[in-house]
Design a protein around this motif. Structure first.
Motif, PDB file in Angstrom:
ATOM      1  N   ASP A   1       0.819  35.186 -79.574  1.00 22.97           N
ATOM      2  CA  ASP A   1       1.081  34.173 -80.600  1.00 22.97           C
ATOM      3  C   ASP A   1       1.044  32.792 -79.982  1.00 22.97           C
ATOM      4  N   ILE A   2       0.503  31.845 -80.726  1.00 22.04           N
ATOM      5  CA  ILE A   2       0.580  30.450 -80.289  1.00 22.04           C
ATOM      6  C   ILE A   2       2.010  29.983 -80.559  1.00 22.04           C
ATOM      7  N   GLN A   3       2.755  29.737 -79.460  1.00 23.90           N
ATOM      8  CA  GLN A   3       4.207  29.546 -79.583  1.00 23.90           C
ATOM      9  C   GLN A   3       4.573  28.077 -79.771  1.00 23.90           C
ATOM     10  N   LEU A   4       3.908  27.429 -80.705  1.00 24.49           N
ATOM     11  CA  LEU A   4       4.178  26.007 -80.912  1.00 24.49           C
ATOM     12  C   LEU A   4       5.616  25.759 -81.344  1.00 24.49           C
ATOM     13  N   ALA A   5       6.091  26.514 -82.310  1.00 25.77           N
ATOM     14  CA  ALA A   5       7.457  26.302 -82.796  1.00 25.77           C
ATOM     15  C   ALA A   5       8.470  26.493 -81.673  1.00 25.77           C
ATOM     16  N   GLU A   6       8.261  27.537 -80.879  1.00 30.21           N
ATOM     17  CA  GLU A   6       9.205  27.823 -79.801  1.00 30.21           C
ATOM     18  C   GLU A   6       9.204  26.697 -78.760  1.00 30.21           C
ATOM     19  N   LEU A   7       8.017  26.181 -78.448  1.00 31.92           N
ATOM     20  CA  LEU A   7       7.947  25.093 -77.463  1.00 31.92           C
ATOM     21  C   LEU A   7       8.655  23.847 -77.978  1.00 31.92           C
ATOM     22  N   LEU A   8       8.393  23.502 -79.235  1.00 32.55           N
ATOM     23  CA  LEU A   8       8.997  22.289 -79.783  1.00 32.55           C
ATOM     24  C   LEU A   8      10.513  22.452 -79.880  1.00 32.55           C
ATOM     25  N   GLU A   9      10.961  23.640 -80.278  1.00 36.54           N
ATOM     26  CA  GLU A   9      12.410  23.872 -80.371  1.00 36.54           C
ATOM     27  C   GLU A   9      13.076  23.802 -79.005  1.00 36.54           C
ATOM     28  N   ALA A  10      12.359  24.241 -77.979  1.00 35.60           N
ATOM     29  CA  ALA A  10      12.932  24.233 -76.630  1.00 35.60           C
ATOM     30  C   ALA A  10      12.840  22.856 -75.980  1.00 35.60           C
ATOM     31  N   GLY A  11      12.132  21.933 -76.627  1.00 36.85           N
ATOM     32  CA  GLY A  11      12.002  20.590 -76.052  1.00 36.85           C
ATOM     33  C   GLY A  11      10.968  20.497 -74.951  1.00 36.85           C
ATOM     34  N   VAL A  12       9.954  21.369 -74.995  1.00 33.54           N
ATOM     35  CA  VAL A  12       8.865  21.298 -74.012  1.00 33.54           C
ATOM     36  C   VAL A  12       7.828  20.298 -74.516  1.00 33.54           C
ATOM     37  N   LYS A  13       7.405  19.411 -73.636  1.00 35.75           N
ATOM     38  CA  LYS A  13       6.337  18.457 -73.993  1.00 35.75           C
ATOM     39  C   LYS A  13       5.097  19.251 -74.368  1.00 35.75           C
ATOM     40  N   THR A  14       4.517  18.947 -75.534  1.00 32.60           N
ATOM     41  CA  THR A  14       3.407  19.757 -76.039  1.00 32.60           C
ATOM     42  C   THR A  14       2.275  18.854 -76.504  1.00 32.60           C
TER      43      THR A  14
ATOM     44  N   ASN B   1       1.623  28.390 -87.951  1.00 34.81           N
ATOM     45  CA  ASN B   1       3.081  28.252 -87.937  1.00 34.81           C
ATOM     46  C   ASN B   1       3.685  28.834 -89.213  1.00 34.81           C
ATOM     47  N   LEU B   2       3.053  28.537 -90.333  1.00 35.53           N
ATOM     48  CA  LEU B   2       3.547  29.121 -91.587  1.00 35.53           C
ATOM     49  C   LEU B   2       3.400  30.638 -91.567  1.00 35.53           C
ATOM     50  N   HIS B   3       2.266  31.092 -91.055  1.00 38.54           N
ATOM     51  CA  HIS B   3       1.974  32.525 -91.003  1.00 38.54           C
ATOM     52  C   HIS B   3       3.010  33.267 -90.158  1.00 38.54           C
ATOM     53  N   ARG B   4       3.392  32.665 -89.037  1.00 45.44           N
ATOM     54  CA  ARG B   4       4.319  33.330 -88.125  1.00 45.44           C
ATOM     55  C   ARG B   4       5.775  33.085 -88.486  1.00 45.44           C
ATOM     56  N   MET B   5       6.089  31.834 -88.821  1.00 49.05           N
ATOM     57  CA  MET B   5       7.488  31.421 -88.887  1.00 49.05           C
ATOM     58  C   MET B   5       8.009  31.289 -90.319  1.00 49.05           C
TER      59      MET B   5
ATOM     60  N   GLN C   1      10.103  24.198 -89.626  1.00 47.07           N
ATOM     61  CA  GLN C   1       9.402  23.229 -90.459  1.00 47.07           C
ATOM     62  C   GLN C   1       8.516  22.353 -89.580  1.00 47.07           C
ATOM     63  N   LEU C   2       7.223  22.456 -89.797  1.00 40.30           N
ATOM     64  CA  LEU C   2       6.269  21.641 -89.052  1.00 40.30           C
ATOM     65  C   LEU C   2       5.603  20.696 -90.046  1.00 40.30           C
ATOM     66  N   THR C   3       5.819  19.403 -89.876  1.00 41.09           N
ATOM     67  CA  THR C   3       5.234  18.457 -90.836  1.00 41.09           C
ATOM     68  C   THR C   3       3.821  18.069 -90.398  1.00 41.09           C
ATOM     69  N   THR C   4       3.060  17.567 -91.353  1.00 35.49           N
ATOM     70  CA  THR C   4       1.709  17.123 -91.006  1.00 35.49           C
ATOM     71  C   THR C   4       1.776  15.878 -90.113  1.00 35.49           C
ATOM     72  N   LYS C   5       2.769  15.042 -90.292  1.00 34.14           N
ATOM     73  CA  LYS C   5       2.898  13.873 -89.410  1.00 34.14           C
ATOM     74  C   LYS C   5       3.167  14.316 -87.971  1.00 34.14           C
ATOM     75  N   ARG C   6       3.991  15.352 -87.814  1.00 34.15           N
ATOM     76  CA  ARG C   6       4.282  15.825 -86.450  1.00 34.15           C
ATOM     77  C   ARG C   6       2.994  16.305 -85.777  1.00 34.15           C
ATOM     78  N   LEU C   7       2.118  16.934 -86.554  1.00 31.48           N
ATOM     79  CA  LEU C   7       0.852  17.411 -85.991  1.00 31.48           C
ATOM     80  C   LEU C   7      -0.037  16.248 -85.554  1.00 31.48           C
ATOM     81  N   VAL C   8      -0.074  15.189 -86.353  1.00 37.50           N
ATOM     82  CA  VAL C   8      -0.892  14.027 -85.966  1.00 37.50           C
ATOM     83  C   VAL C   8      -0.297  13.374 -84.713  1.00 37.50           C
ATOM     84  N   GLN C   9       1.027  13.372 -84.600  1.00 41.30           N
ATOM     85  CA  GLN C   9       1.653  12.873 -83.363  1.00 41.30           C
ATOM     86  C   GLN C   9       1.220  13.709 -82.157  1.00 41.30           C
TER      87      GLN C   9
END
Ligand SMILES: [Zn+2]
Length: 460
Positions: free
Chosen positions: A306-319, A344-348, A353-361
């Motif tokens: 799995d692409i662990q984007l949510a887990e990385l962001l929750e753990a505070g890993v620079k991504t 993220n929606l599919h997995r979590m 909650q992953l916003t579209t602004k967060r993705l552009v960041q």
């Protein structure tokens, strides 16, 4: 061979010395983008539904609802989103020329067998053409900063050729010097040439930085590329650190965070790639050590895990977000964001909650932070260098636009990128290169692909 000679042999129309800007790029002028929907990605400035961005001598000098700039050329930004250029953080640009040789649905002709075998036949000229072709696509898709993950530096001339292509294309980026394909795992990378590249190429005009890409570390029973011992990693990483250079590493095999941390190798100068298999303990280590992680969703979605984007962001890993290569898929940061949103929606579901602004960041300022150049790029902040794009919102797949972040993540595609500015140079305008002969870049790439196929006697 001197870099300028290597570049000349590689077919580059270069006149400058290693670190100097090449001829052939449009000049840095003075202009104002007027009336765009400006997404600055700078928290202190925010967004301007109708705003101006003033650029002079390569720098952003003002961002406001109305900028008075008498004498500056005006660029009509109405009907566009003006935002920072995308900052991608891991791309094997040397593989671009292999596109016509690959088939994604035929394992024998897929990315790894083709690049690892034909890559061993590359001349510096092939490297130059491949990097240049990949960067032409990058710019056309709105990417103004790349992390050139060069794990096929076959000689000093190959290093100079790749750097020459980056310089000649006018992009910002890091060159991550790596070992050539097929090199024995018990042979160390060419640290003497790494030092030479630093001496001859850095700091150039501020556009290029240098690092290394490490081979995989540990005991991967089925490595897709070379894998080295922890002792070899200590030697190579130590060599890079002695020169003050950062390190990047694929984590395609078994988890390595604990192994690397146990060896004292992790720090804020380390970037890992492909976050598919980390544990909560691994992520805590990475956050504590300041290690970053780059995700390449287009390729990773074809792999187990799995692409662990949510887990990385929750753990505070620079991504950050990366392209990886442009052979069995194209360079499309919009698709990268869209895939990460969907997966993220599919997995979590609603658990993260992953916003579209967060993705552009993640695709802009967070990429700049990952590469250590957030003081120069990644946001439209006065004082930073002018790396920006205009995305047309009047095209059929975009109009009529509501929320701009939603449109970028849900609807946009590279052909909507109207204008591309890197370091104040207008490299593309109205979907066309302002100076580059794109046709020649593609013809040269195709010629290299055919020659490589013949030299390697592929597929026999
Ligand atoms: Zn990669």
């Amino acid at each position: 061979m001197t870099p300028s000679r290597a570049a000349a042999q590689a077919g580059g129309a270069t006149t400058g010395q290693a670190g100097q800007p090449a001829g052939g790029l449009p000049a840095r002028g003075e202009f104002v983008v007027r009336g765009a929907h400006v997404l600055t990605m700078d928290a202190g400035i925010g967004d301007l539904p109708s705003g101006d961005v003033h650029v002079r001598n390569g720098a952003i000098v003002a961002v406001a609802a109305n900028v008075a700039a008498p004498g500056a050329d005006a660029i009509d930004g109405r009907g566009t989103i003006c935002m920072p250029g995308f900052v991608e953080t891991h791309w094997h640009l040397w593989t671009s020329v292999f596109r016509p040789i690959m088939r994604q649905d035929d394992p024998a002709r897929s990315y790894f067998p083709v690049t690892s075998r034909l890559g061993q036949h590359m001349t510096p000229e092939d490297s130059y053409r491949s990097v240049r072709m990949g960067l032409a696509e990058a710019l056309s898709a709105g990417v103004t900063t790349v992390h050139n993950w060069a794990h096929n530096v076959r000689s000093p001339a190959h290093a100079d050729a790749e750097l020459s292509a980056m310089r000649d294309m006018g992009v910002r980026g890091r060159f991550a010097y790596g070992s050539p394909q097929g090199m024995a795992n018990d042979t160390a990378m060419d640290l003497a040439d790494l030092a030479r590249v630093k001496r001859e190429w850095m700091p150039n005009d501020g556009m290029l930085t240098l690092g290394i890409c490490s081979r995989n570390v540990g005991n991967d029973p089925n490595p897709m590329r070379g894998t080295v011992t922890i002792d070899m990693a200590k030697k190579e990483w130590g060599g890079a650190r002695a020169l003050g250079l950062p390190i990047t590493l694929h984590t395609s095999g078994p988890p390595v965070a604990k192994l690397l941390d146990g060896a004292g190798l992790l720090g804020p100068d380390v970037q890992l790639v492909h976050p598919l298999n980390t544990s909560a303990e691994d992520r805590a280590i990475l956050a504590r050590r300041g290690v970053s992680y780059s995700t390449s969703p287009t390729g990773e979605s074809r792999r187990p895990g799995d692409i662990q984007l949510a887990e990385l962001l929750e753990a505070g890993v620079k991504t950050s977000i990366s392209i990886d290569h442009n052979t069995t898929y194209n360079c499309d940061c919009f698709v990268c964001m869209r895939m990460l949103y969907s997966m993220n929606l599919h997995r979590m579901g609603k658990k993260f909650q992953l916003t579209t602004k967060r993705l552009v960041q993640l695709a802009t300022i967070d990429g700049a932070t990952d590469l250590g150049i957030a003081d120069k790029t990644g946001s439209l902040t006065p004082g930073k260098r002018a790396d920006l794009i205009l995305v047309r919102t009047t095209d059929i797949n975009m109009a009529p636009v509501g929320d701009p972040y939603d449109a970028l993540v849900a609807l946009a595609q590279p052909t909507n990128v109207d204008t591309v500015v890197a370091d104040g140079r207008i490299l593309r305008r109205g979907n066309k290169f302002t100076a580059l002969d794109h046709g020649k870049v593609v013809r040269d790439g195709a010629e290299s692909a055919a020659a490589l196929r013949a030299r390697a006697k592929w597929p026999a």
